[in-house]
Design a protein around this motif. Structure first.
Motif, PDB file in Angstrom:
ATOM      1  N   ARG A  23     -70.536  32.274  17.276  1.00  0.00           N
ATOM      2  CA  ARG A  23     -69.844  31.960  18.536  1.00  0.00           C
ATOM      3  C   ARG A  23     -69.383  30.493  18.598  1.00  0.00           C
ATOM      4  O   ARG A  23     -68.282  30.197  19.044  1.00  0.00           O
ATOM      5  N   ARG A 348     -62.284  34.878  26.014  1.00  0.00           N
ATOM      6  CA  ARG A 348     -63.062  34.921  27.261  1.00  0.00           C
ATOM      7  C   ARG A 348     -64.414  35.597  27.026  1.00  0.00           C
ATOM      8  O   ARG A 348     -65.439  35.140  27.517  1.00  0.00           O
ATOM      9  N   GLY A 349     -64.411  36.643  26.227  1.00  0.00           N
ATOM     10  CA  GLY A 349     -65.663  37.371  25.981  1.00  0.00           C
ATOM     11  C   GLY A 349     -66.677  36.539  25.213  1.00  0.00           C
ATOM     12  O   GLY A 349     -67.885  36.729  25.344  1.00  0.00           O
ATOM     13  N   SER A 352     -69.885  34.590  26.690  1.00  0.00           N
ATOM     14  CA  SER A 352     -71.204  35.184  26.944  1.00  0.00           C
ATOM     15  C   SER A 352     -72.258  34.555  26.031  1.00  0.00           C
ATOM     16  O   SER A 352     -72.101  34.524  24.808  1.00  0.00           O
ATOM     17  N   GLU A 353     -73.348  34.098  26.660  1.00  0.00           N
ATOM     18  CA  GLU A 353     -74.425  33.491  25.858  1.00  0.00           C
ATOM     19  C   GLU A 353     -75.173  34.527  25.025  1.00  0.00           C
ATOM     20  O   GLU A 353     -75.873  34.199  24.085  1.00  0.00           O
ATOM     21  N   ARG A 354     -75.040  35.808  25.394  1.00  0.00           N
ATOM     22  CA  ARG A 354     -75.734  36.846  24.624  1.00  0.00           C
ATOM     23  C   ARG A 354     -75.047  37.114  23.284  1.00  0.00           C
ATOM     24  O   ARG A 354     -75.631  37.689  22.395  1.00  0.00           O
ATOM     25  N   TYR A 355     -73.782  36.743  23.200  1.00  0.00           N
ATOM     26  CA  TYR A 355     -73.053  36.987  21.948  1.00  0.00           C
ATOM     27  C   TYR A 355     -73.292  35.811  21.006  1.00  0.00           C
ATOM     28  O   TYR A 355     -72.998  34.665  21.353  1.00  0.00           O
TER      29      TYR A 355
END
Ligand code: FES
Ligand SMILES: [Fe+2]
Length: 386
Positions: A23, A348-349, A352-355
């Motif tokens: 990321r 934009r996606g 997300s901190e989960r990615y």
């Protein structure tokens, strides 16, 4: 690469699902700054075409924060320099214009250089004997011309230009690139990292969903693949899938050529409908039977990229009565609109901190090649992180 039971052994598809870049590679300002240093400043970067810089002209260009000048002298020589005067560093050229008297003159205190960058005069400044003119020439920048396309490299030791295009891709030898003229330019200011653009460019899994029109014109794309040899049933000796829809020969709204077709293309090049040539990280050329598009990427920050597309035509096509620019431009501009939306959605996606990282599908083999190209240029600690 083997594909037990699913694909022909010569299929280009990956035989595993590798991870994507992390990321941070798409968002982190430090990562971006490192890419500017290790990728953009060490690569050949496209800055325009000879045909659009007349002899006797000087033009400022900006390249990852560095201001340069392109100089095309009366004798036809093309050179690039840093846009900074050796006196006290003023900008030498703010806007494109003629080279007056074959000299480049600094607008601040009129130091004068010749078109080879040699200091000729210090004007009203009267140097003492310790000043040696030959030590105060303009800072040169490496420039390479490829078939009328101009590239510069900020590194003192630029790579061999021929290594820049990805091996195995078409070379566009049969298109008369040098003599084409620009018929149209459009720009997209995209809220995405520059690599997001290249990743999207390199796969067609998104085509059925994102490009309904294009997928009708190019039925192979409707299957989520870029070319017939990616199909599960493909074999080099079997029947080949048609690439273009029945009756269409190019990427125009009408499907008809917008002017005379280029005469020297092979049957395979005609049947392909589009041939792609990629110069990482800077630009790509999409060549059709009747016109070309040149797409140029300018990274403006970790999450912003300017895409410039030029539509190039034979001059006779542009001059022909009844030539319809919209037929040639609108079809592909819609495709780029759709791609730009997809790229911004991807960016934009990634907020997300989960990615942390994703996974490539076998059809995304060209993204895997792009990542390998990139990793080869990153410093060791970033390679490990990616
Ligand atoms: S800074 Fe250019 S002449 Fe002084
Ligand atoms: Fe696309």
């Amino acid at each position: 690469m083997s594909h037990p039971g699913r694909f022909h052994p010569d299929s280009p598809l990956l035989d595993h699902c590798p991870p994507t870049l992390p990321r941070d590679a798409y968002r982190d300002p430090d990562w971006h700054a490192a890419e500017v240093e290790h990728v953009w400043k060490t690569s050949w970067v496209y800055v325009g075409r000879r045909a659009e810089l007349p002899a006797g002209t000087i033009r400022p260009v900006e390249l990852v924060g560095q201001r340069l000048i392109l100089v095309h002298d009366e004798a036809g020589a093309l050179r690039a320099f840093h846009n900074t005067c050796r006196h006290r560093g003023a900008e030498l050229c703010a806007a494109e214009g003629p080279i007056h008297g074959r000299r480049i003159t600094c607008p601040y205190h009129q130091w004068t250089y010749d078109t080879q960058g040699r200091l000729i005069s210090t004007a009203f400044g009267t140097p003492t004997g310790d000043f040696r003119k030959e030590e105060h020439g303009l800072f040169p920048v490496h420039l390479h011309e490829w078939r009328g396309f101009l590239f510069v490299c900020l590194s003192d030791t630029p790579p061999d230009f021929t290594q820049a295009p990805i091996p195995g891709l078409p070379t566009l030898d049969n298109w008369p690139l040098e003599g084409l003229a620009r018929g149209h330019r459009r720009q997209w200011d995209m809220a995405c990292n520059w690599k997001i653009f290249w990743e999207n460019y390199n796969e067609c899994l998104h085509c059925p969903g994102v490009h309904p029109n294009l997928s009708q014109r190019v039925p192979v794309f409707a299957r989520g693949i870029n070319a017939p040899n990616e199909a599960a049933e493909w074999s080099p000796d079997g029947p080949q899938l048609p690439v273009l829809s029945e009756g269409a020969s190019t990427w125009t709204v009408s499907g008809r050529p917008c002017g005379p077709e280029f005469p020297d293309l092979t049957e395979a090049e005609r049947a392909a409908g589009a041939s792609f040539l990629t110069f990482y990280p800077t630009c790509y050329i999409t060549a059709h039977v009747d016109f070309l598009r040149v797409g140029t990427l300018t990274p403006m920050g970790p999450e912003r990229t300017l895409l410039t597309i030029d539509w190039l035509f034979p001059p006779e096509t542009l001059a022909a009565p009844g030539f319809d620019l919209a037929d040639a431009v609108d079809f592909s501009a819609q495709v780029v609109d759709e791609d730009a939306m997809a790229c911004e959605m991807n960016q934009r996606g990634l907020a997300s901190e989960r990615y942390t990282a994703g996974t490539l599908m076998p059809q995304e083999f060209e993204i895997a090649q792009f990542h390998a190209w990139l990793r080869a240029r990153l410093p060791a600690e970033m390679k490990d992180a990616s």
